[in-house]
Scaffold this motif. Structure first.
Motif, PDB file in Angstrom:
ATOM      1  N   LEU A 179       3.635   1.010  -6.869  1.00 53.21           N
ATOM      2  CA  LEU A 179       4.502  -0.149  -6.681  1.00 53.21           C
ATOM      3  C   LEU A 179       5.590  -0.217  -7.755  1.00 53.21           C
ATOM      4  O   LEU A 179       6.780  -0.366  -7.454  1.00 53.21           O
ATOM      5  N   VAL A 237      12.017  -2.964  -2.729  1.00 51.99           N
ATOM      6  CA  VAL A 237      10.692  -3.050  -3.356  1.00 51.99           C
ATOM      7  C   VAL A 237      10.789  -3.937  -4.608  1.00 51.99           C
ATOM      8  O   VAL A 237       9.873  -4.712  -4.901  1.00 51.99           O
ATOM      9  N   PHE A 259       8.471  -7.121  -5.500  1.00 56.11           N
ATOM     10  CA  PHE A 259       7.815  -7.216  -6.815  1.00 56.11           C
ATOM     11  C   PHE A 259       8.141  -8.567  -7.460  1.00 56.11           C
ATOM     12  O   PHE A 259       7.275  -9.255  -7.997  1.00 56.11           O
ATOM     13  N   THR A 294       5.019  -4.104   1.755  1.00 56.31           N
ATOM     14  CA  THR A 294       5.794  -3.324   0.795  1.00 56.31           C
ATOM     15  C   THR A 294       5.182  -1.979   0.439  1.00 56.31           C
ATOM     16  O   THR A 294       5.900  -1.042   0.102  1.00 56.31           O
ATOM     17  N   MET A 295       3.836  -1.885   0.487  1.00 62.91           N
ATOM     18  CA  MET A 295       3.232  -0.612   0.065  1.00 62.91           C
ATOM     19  C   MET A 295       3.727   0.572   0.897  1.00 62.91           C
ATOM     20  O   MET A 295       4.049   1.620   0.332  1.00 62.91           O
ATOM     21  N   ALA A 316       6.997   1.469  -0.428  1.00 63.50           N
ATOM     22  CA  ALA A 316       6.896   2.016  -1.792  1.00 63.50           C
ATOM     23  C   ALA A 316       6.462   3.481  -1.744  1.00 63.50           C
ATOM     24  O   ALA A 316       6.998   4.331  -2.466  1.00 63.50           O
TER      25      ALA A 316
END
Ligand SMILES: Cc1cc2nc3c(=O)[nH]c(=O)nc-3n(C[C@H](O)[C@H](O)[C@H](O)COP(=O)(O)OP(=O)(O)OC[C@H]3O[C@@H](n4cnc5c(N)ncnc54)[C@H](O)[C@@H]3O)c2cc1C
Length: 437
Positions: free
Chosen positions: A373, A383, A387, A404-405, A408
């Motif tokens: 991440l 990303v 965060f 998001t993963m 990422a």
């Protein structure tokens, strides 16, 4: 007749107050203001006698998630008028800076507790229905059967007063005496770092009032600009670094912060006031309700201060509590219904965040998923925004991971392909394991 922990006492009907709150800091004052505005009678008791008292060991970075609560309390404007700053966050990581575009970044609020706490207390005391009682420490609970029916408070001369109420609220911080008296279930989780921090007068640490954290893996440092041109510099190293800080806290703090990558100007800044330290701060997770009783703020959940979330959660949990129990206190449903609603809301909002915070609080190094991440957030603005939304507690971890993963991982895969093509050479599996790229 009902029995108090202090001895026998009679419980009259109706009670003296709708609510008695122990602790007139962020969570207690916010609860009192909202409950008072809802037309309820509130006794707000605080063990310290000084109306100007404030929490000394706190870097008071109030996350963007709590800004709506400050607005609802009518405090955002007075905070800015008192010199409080709106501040976004950037993070240094071993993979580079993570910085969401300014227009997408959460805006925290930063005002020293010595200004913030008295402001909240004054607002609570001026709220119709709220009676602020200073110099009164929560001593024991009044009960009938298993249900809490009130609080016994004691002043500095030892005089005890019984305050009967439909609801008792423990807002008395991480070592909550009220929680202990109620005997609610509690989990204590280890903390592997310690904290030192102090205010400095000098050049700003970053442009545009930006706050900075350094994720030094596993150590941590921060620079939070605040009111009056001051900056709060903080260090949270793992406990093996404790002897040097104990020997000379000021010198150790300065040299620790001066040694971080792209260091802020602490070397040319002047220490203002004392260096504050907190060495033991285990994470405390408590069941936030019992019959006739609720806990809010740190009394319900006290986590590692590294992520700067306790003040925001104190204000937010006060809001969830007031909204959950007001209908019952107005007599439209049984109290337990409102308390159960509060417990569910508290759990839904904070459980995921607290799990992550408590896990990292051990002082462990950055994990594989965090490496993925952080490295992707340093490379990709989308990303970085996710965060920032997670760090400022505007979204929950589950949502962030799901959305998001995958991006990422793709960002890092593209980066790896480009670097390999650029370097024209293969890296060994061992090298790849050491670097998330
Ligand atoms: C080193 C450090 C740095 C931190 N930095 C940040 C940060 O940057 N951002 C952030 O959001 N959070 C930070 N926190 C966390 C933050 O300070 C707390 O989460 C926040 O103060 C909790 O507010 P509260 O109202 O629940 O409790 P507290 O602020 O602890 O207030 C409890 C109140 O209860 C009173 N009280 C206690 N016992 C009794 C009793 N028996 N009877 C009556 N009154 C009583 C106390 O006097 C006090 O007024 C930090 C914490 C530490 C330790």
């Amino acid at each position: 007749m009902a029995e108090s922990a202090a001895g026998k006492s009679s419980i009259t009907n109706p009670p003296d107050y709708d609510v008695v709150i122990a602790g007139a800091s962020l969570a207690g004052c916010a609860s009192a203001i909202l409950l008072g505005r809802a037309g309820l009678s509130v006794a707000l008791v605080e063990k310290r006698p000084d109306p100007q008292a404030f929490k000394r060991t706190c870097s008071h970075f109030i996350q963007a998630s709590a800004v709506p609560a400050l607005e609802r309390l009518g405090l955002l404007e007075p905070i800015i008028e008192a010199g409080g700053l709106r501040s976004r966050m950037r993070a240094w990581t071993p993979w580079g800076w993570i910085e969401a575009p300014p227009e997408r970044a959460g805006q925290a609020v930063n005002l020293r507790r010595e200004l913030l706490d008295p402001m909240l207390r004054e607002t609570a005391a001026a709220t119709p229905g709220v009676e602020l009682m200073l110099g009164q420490g929560a001593q024991s609970l009044l009960r009938s059967g298993t249900r809490v029916r009130g609080l016994v408070v004691r002043d500095r001369e030892g005089k005890e007063t019984e305050l009967q109420a439909s609801l008792v609220v423990g807002a008395d911080g991480r070592d909550s005496h009220v929680a202990e008296l109620a005997g609610v279930a509690e989990k204590v989780l280890p903390h592997g770092r310690f904290a030192y921090g102090a205010y400095f007068d000098g050049p700003p640490p970053a442009p545009d009032q930006t706050s900075t954290i350094w994720m030094l893996d596993p150590n941590w440092a921060a620079a939070f600009p605040t009111d009056s041109g001051l900056t709060f510099y903080a260090a949270m190293p793992t406990k093996d670094r404790l002897p040097e800080f104990r020997r000379d806290p000021g010198a150790a703090l300065k040299s620790f912060v001066a040694a971080v990558p792209e260091a802020p100007p602490i070397g040319v800044s002047r220490l203002v006031g004392d260096v504050m330290g907190k060495i033991e701060m285990p994470n405390r997770v408590r069941v936030p309700i019992a019959p006739g009783l609720a806990l809010t703020g740190d009394a319900a959940l006290a986590v590692d201060p590294l992520f700067g979330i306790g003040c925001g959660w104190a204000l937010q949990s006060a809001e969830w509590l007031a909204d959950s129990v007001t209908p019952a206190l107005r007599g439209t449903e049984p109290l337990q219904g409102g308390l159960d609603r509060y417990r569910r809301r508290h759990r839904k909002e904070l459980r995921g965040h607290a799990f992550i915070v408590n896990d990292y609080a051990t002082g462990r190094p950055i994990s594989w998923s965090e490496r993925v991440l952080f490295s992707a957030a340093a490379r990709d603005p989308k990303v970085a925004v996710a965060f920032d939304e997670l760090g400022t507690r505007r979204i929950k971890p589950g949502r962030m991971m799901a959305r998001t993963m995958p991006r990422a991982i793709a960002v890092n895969a593209r980066h790896a392909l480009r670097s390999r093509a650029g370097a024209g050479q293969q890296t060994s599996p061992a090298q790849r394991l050491r670097s998330p790229s």
